[in-house]
Design a protein around this motif. Structure first.
Motif, mmCIF file in Angstrom:
data_model
loop_
_atom_site.group_PDB
_atom_site.id
_atom_site.type_symbol
_atom_site.label_atom_id
_atom_site.label_comp_id
_atom_site.label_asym_id
_atom_site.label_seq_id
_atom_site.Cartn_x
_atom_site.Cartn_y
_atom_site.Cartn_z
ATOM 1 N N ASP A 280 1.503 8.132 -14.638
ATOM 2 C CA ASP A 280 1.278 6.802 -14.045
ATOM 3 C C ASP A 280 1.408 6.927 -12.545
ATOM 4 O O ASP A 280 2.142 7.775 -12.025
ATOM 5 N N MET A 281 0.667 6.053 -11.864
ATOM 6 C CA MET A 281 0.761 6.055 -10.421
ATOM 7 C C MET A 281 0.530 4.629 -9.936
ATOM 8 O O MET A 281 -0.350 3.946 -10.436
ATOM 9 N N ARG A 282 1.382 4.175 -9.030
ATOM 10 C CA ARG A 282 1.099 2.871 -8.431
ATOM 11 C C ARG A 282 1.542 2.846 -6.982
ATOM 12 O O ARG A 282 2.449 3.593 -6.597
ATOM 13 N N THR A 283 0.878 2.003 -6.209
ATOM 14 C CA THR A 283 1.283 1.881 -4.809
ATOM 15 C C THR A 283 2.049 0.575 -4.656
ATOM 16 O O THR A 283 1.799 -0.395 -5.360
ATOM 17 N N GLU A 284 3.003 0.586 -3.748
ATOM 18 C CA GLU A 284 3.797 -0.606 -3.504
ATOM 19 C C GLU A 284 3.512 -1.077 -2.089
ATOM 20 O O GLU A 284 3.691 -0.312 -1.132
ATOM 21 N N GLN A 285 3.062 -2.338 -1.964
ATOM 22 C CA GLN A 285 2.793 -2.888 -0.636
ATOM 23 C C GLN A 285 4.114 -3.399 -0.061
ATOM 24 O O GLN A 285 5.026 -3.747 -0.802
ATOM 25 N N PRO A 286 4.210 -3.443 1.261
ATOM 26 C CA PRO A 286 5.445 -4.000 1.820
ATOM 27 C C PRO A 286 5.591 -5.458 1.387
ATOM 28 O O PRO A 286 4.611 -6.195 1.369
ATOM 29 N N SER A 287 6.778 -5.821 0.970
ATOM 30 C CA SER A 287 6.980 -7.204 0.559
ATOM 31 C C SER A 287 8.276 -7.698 1.185
ATOM 32 O O SER A 287 9.120 -6.897 1.594
ATOM 33 N N LEU A 288 8.385 -8.987 1.243
ATOM 34 C CA LEU A 288 9.589 -9.579 1.810
ATOM 35 C C LEU A 288 10.791 -9.212 0.948
ATOM 36 O O LEU A 288 11.903 -9.066 1.431
ATOM 37 N N GLU A 289 10.513 -9.026 -0.342
ATOM 38 C CA GLU A 289 11.576 -8.650 -1.257
ATOM 39 C C GLU A 289 12.208 -7.316 -0.840
ATOM 40 O O GLU A 289 13.420 -7.175 -0.778
ATOM 41 N N GLN A 290 11.291 -6.357 -0.552
ATOM 42 C CA GLN A 290 11.740 -5.041 -0.086
ATOM 43 C C GLN A 290 12.554 -5.166 1.206
ATOM 44 O O GLN A 290 13.646 -4.612 1.323
ATOM 45 N N VAL A 291 12.016 -5.935 2.148
ATOM 46 C CA VAL A 291 12.681 -6.125 3.433
ATOM 47 C C VAL A 291 14.063 -6.718 3.209
ATOM 48 O O VAL A 291 15.064 -6.257 3.760
ATOM 49 N N PHE A 292 14.083 -7.719 2.355
ATOM 50 C CA PHE A 292 15.323 -8.424 2.062
ATOM 51 C C PHE A 292 16.364 -7.470 1.483
ATOM 52 O O PHE A 292 17.521 -7.447 1.887
ATOM 53 N N LEU A 293 15.912 -6.647 0.529
ATOM 54 C CA LEU A 293 16.839 -5.706 -0.104
ATOM 55 C C LEU A 293 17.351 -4.693 0.904
ATOM 56 O O LEU A 293 18.527 -4.329 0.909
ATOM 57 N N THR A 294 16.478 -4.249 1.800
ATOM 58 C CA THR A 294 16.907 -3.308 2.830
ATOM 59 C C THR A 294 17.952 -3.957 3.741
ATOM 60 O O THR A 294 18.996 -3.381 4.025
ATOM 61 N N LEU A 295 17.648 -5.191 4.169
ATOM 62 C CA LEU A 295 18.529 -5.867 5.124
ATOM 63 C C LEU A 295 19.885 -6.194 4.531
ATOM 64 O O LEU A 295 20.905 -6.127 5.206
ATOM 65 N N THR A 296 19.912 -6.600 3.263
ATOM 66 C CA THR A 296 21.171 -7.063 2.681
ATOM 67 C C THR A 296 21.842 -5.968 1.867
ATOM 68 O O THR A 296 22.788 -6.218 1.146
ATOM 69 N N SER B 143 -4.204 11.788 0.705
ATOM 70 C CA SER B 143 -4.845 12.882 -0.034
ATOM 71 C C SER B 143 -3.930 14.101 -0.142
ATOM 72 O O SER B 143 -3.891 14.771 -1.176
ATOM 73 N N THR B 144 -3.156 14.378 0.929
ATOM 74 C CA THR B 144 -2.203 15.484 0.860
ATOM 75 C C THR B 144 -1.203 15.234 -0.251
ATOM 76 O O THR B 144 -0.897 16.111 -1.066
ATOM 77 N N VAL B 145 -0.665 14.008 -0.265
ATOM 78 C CA VAL B 145 0.334 13.656 -1.279
ATOM 79 C C VAL B 145 -0.258 13.842 -2.668
ATOM 80 O O VAL B 145 0.335 14.489 -3.540
ATOM 81 N N LEU B 146 -1.472 13.313 -2.861
ATOM 82 C CA LEU B 146 -2.107 13.394 -4.179
ATOM 83 C C LEU B 146 -2.295 14.851 -4.601
ATOM 84 O O LEU B 146 -1.970 15.227 -5.735
#
Ligand SMILES: Nc1ncnc2c1ncn2[C@@H]1O[C@H](COP(=O)(O)OP(=O)(O)OP(=O)(O)O)[C@@H](O)[C@H]1O
Ligand SMILES: [Mg+2]
Lengths: 304, 253
Positions: free
Chosen positions: A284-300, A269-272
């Motif tokens: 536009d507004m969207r939320t991003e859930q943690p995904s393996l894709e994100q993890v993968f991109l961070t790791l590599t 609510s603070t952010v909003l």
């Protein structure tokens, strides 16, 4: 219980590259294990060594306690491999190919088993056509059928779903789970991270020939995944972000219209409120859930 | 050892050449029949007899040997090379097939094709020259041993070759010339001095003469010498291909 597959400090040096730089992995029986990594990471090399197609420069590999270098035939008897590259022999039909495959593993002809595998991979109506007449996805399914027909205890699937359509991919996932329920160990590589997230009990990430992460998908998500909110503004903001937003970790991209905000459960609510208070409208507004894709991109480091 | 696996591979290899009989069986028969017509009948008139045998009968063993050599060689070399190109060789490499299993299956198929085509050539020739065979034992020994030798060489060449040109290199520049100069169409005694001596260094000569002895009962060199030469080559080819398969030379990187 002995490990299904175990490698110790496996290395492979090619004249120009070091494809593996000491990979130690232990895969338990009955696991679905995903091997992830960018192109050229060393996934196929690792599988090839375990399956006896390539010789390691150093280190050991065992399949159900059979050392692949010292007892190659005992090790190979336990496994089935779907190679990454599609191969087919234009001389023979899927049914004939599966008959040969059973024979190579020292098993007597078994038409019922062949029909079962053809059916499971939706190839029953192509059983008697020449392999040349199969589509690309069908050829890949024939590869999978070949790797499974002799009921191996450990199956290696090197990108089994590349080029396979969405429906069949889901059917294949279901089939992989059935196999596991029957006690088969499955090791797969894939570039569809959704596939690994959906299927795998554990995920290993390899990069530049090194193991950089190994865990259950949920644990990887918890430790590396981020939930975040992305806002698109109707006009660029031309001054620095208000202090409150900056403190929440919000960043703005070069165009000045994209805000990215990492999210902890309590502060939505603070952010909003803060973003709504900006002079530019939110379009536009969207939320991003943690995904393996994100993890993968961070790791590599961002290379998928 | 994997007897079912070995038998399966053998069956597959035999299927492979039987499935395209026009290419694998009819083509060599047509070629050798043409040799037979051209050299035997058309040109044979000027050479009536060699070592007391009519020229047309003289060339029959050579033509059969030509067919066995070419077919045994082609069966393994084309099969292995195609498998490498298609990638299907992976199926054999990950299967629990040992070096002996692979060798026995590939070579038996090569010998089968060699003997099959050789027999057809003999049948065609026998229609014109008669069905008698002087020493069946020697015929079988030489036909089989030569089939094994060239099946092994074909396999080794296909494992070594990375490109199609390399696969054609040995047959074009070594095997075909040596076969034609190996006493198929003439007797060594008909050549002038340096050439007749040189020809004696050609191993294929002894294989042809060995088969000639078996079929006709007379030949330019004794069968035992032929057996030693052919056996020596078979052992060399065997050692080479065994080493290649056992070490994974060019197959397992
Ligand atoms: N036969 C070979 N000779 C030389 N280098 C090779 C050979 N095979 C693989 N490599 C190199 O080894 C490295 C690892 O390749 P590998 O095929 O294992 O990657 P991968 O993780 O399977 O990639 P991809 O996702 O593209 O399939 C690469 O740098 C590749 O160029
Ligand atoms: Mg790969």
């Amino acid at each position: 219980m002995p490990a299904a597959v175990e490698t110790e400090e496996l290395t492979k040096r090619y004249p120009k590259v070091e494809a593996l730089r000491g990979v130690s992995l232990r895969i338990e029986q009955g696991e679905i294990f995903a091997l992830l990594g960018p192109n050229g990471a060393g996934k196929t090399t690792w599988i090839s060594i375990v399956c006896g197609l390539t010789r390691a420069s150093s280190g050991h590999a065992r399949v159900l306690e059979h050392d692949v270098a010292r007892a190659p035939l005992d090790a190979r008897r336990q496994l089935g491999l779907v190679p990454q590259e599609i191969n087919f022999d234009p001389f023979f039909t899927p049914r004939e190919v599966l008959r040969f495959q059973l024979g190579y593993y020292g098993l007597p002809p078994d038409e019922a088993r062949i029909d079962e595998v053809l059916f499971a991979l939706t190839l029953a109506d192509k059983a008697d056509v020449n392999a040349r007449e199969l589509s690309g996805g069908m050829k890949r399914r024939l590869l999978i059928a070949k790797a499974l027909v002799h009921r191996p205890r450990v199956v290696f699937l090197d990108e089994p779903t590349a080029g396979v359509d969405v429906t069949l991919r889901r059917e294949l996932w279901a089939y992989v789970r059935t196999l596991r329920a029957g006690g088969t160990t499955i090791v797969l590589t894939t570039h569809y991270l959704e596939e690994a997230e959906e299927l795998a009990d554990r995920v290993a990430v390899i990069d530049h020939g090194r193991l950089i992460s190994l865990d259950r998908p949920s644990a990887l998500l918890a430790s590396h995944g981020r939930r975040q909110v992305l806002f698109t503004l109707g006009a660029p903001i031309d001054r620095a972000l208000p202090e409150k937003l900056a403190a929440l970790g919000v960043t703005v991209d070069a165009s000045g219209t994209q805000l990215t905000c990492p999210l902890r459960a309590s502060d939505l609510s603070t952010v909003l409120a803060e973003v709504a208070a900006l002079p530019a409208p939110i379009v536009d507004m969207r939320t991003e859930q943690p995904s393996l894709e994100q993890v993968f991109l961070t790791l590599t480091g961002g290379r998928a | 050892m994997n007897p079912i696996g070995r038998r399966t591979l053998l069956k597959k290899e035999i299927h492979r050449f039987l499935r395209v009989p026009g290419q694998t069986l009819a083509q060599p028969v047509v070629t050798t029949s043409l040799y037979f017509l051209v050299f035997g009948f058309a040109l044979g008139g000027s050479v009536r007899e060699i070592d007391g045998v009519s020229y047309i009968r003289f060339i029959v063993p050579g033509l059969i040997m030509l067919a066995i050599i070419q077919n045994a060689f082609l069966n393994t070399s084309s099969s292995m090379f195609m498998m490498k190109v298609q990638g299907t060789v992976v199926d054999l490499l990950v299967a629990p097939l040992g070096t002996a299993d692979l060798l026995i299956a590939f070579i038996t198929a090569a010998v089968c094709r060699g003997l099959l085509v050789g027999s057809i050539v003999w049948l065609v020739a026998a229609v014109f020259t008669g069905f008698s065979i002087a020493h069946l034992g020697w015929v079988l020994v030489f036909a089989t041993l030569v089939g094994i030798t060239f099946g092994l060489f074909g396999l080794a060449l296909a494992i070594w070759s990375d490109k199609f040109e390399q696969l054609n290199l040995i047959p074009t520049f070594v095997i075909t010339p040596l076969t034609f100069l190996g006493g198929v169409f003439y007797s060594v005694s008909m050549l002038p001095k340096p050439w007749s001596t040189l020809t004696l260094a050609n191993p294929i000569l002894y294989m042809v003469e060995g088969l000639r002895y078996g079929l006709l009962g007379t030949a330019g060199s004794p069968p035992l010498v032929g057996l030693i030469v052919t056996g020596g080559f078979a052992i060399a080819a065997f050692a080479l291909t065994w080493w290649m398969l056992a070490t994974g030379y060019k197959l397992r990187s």
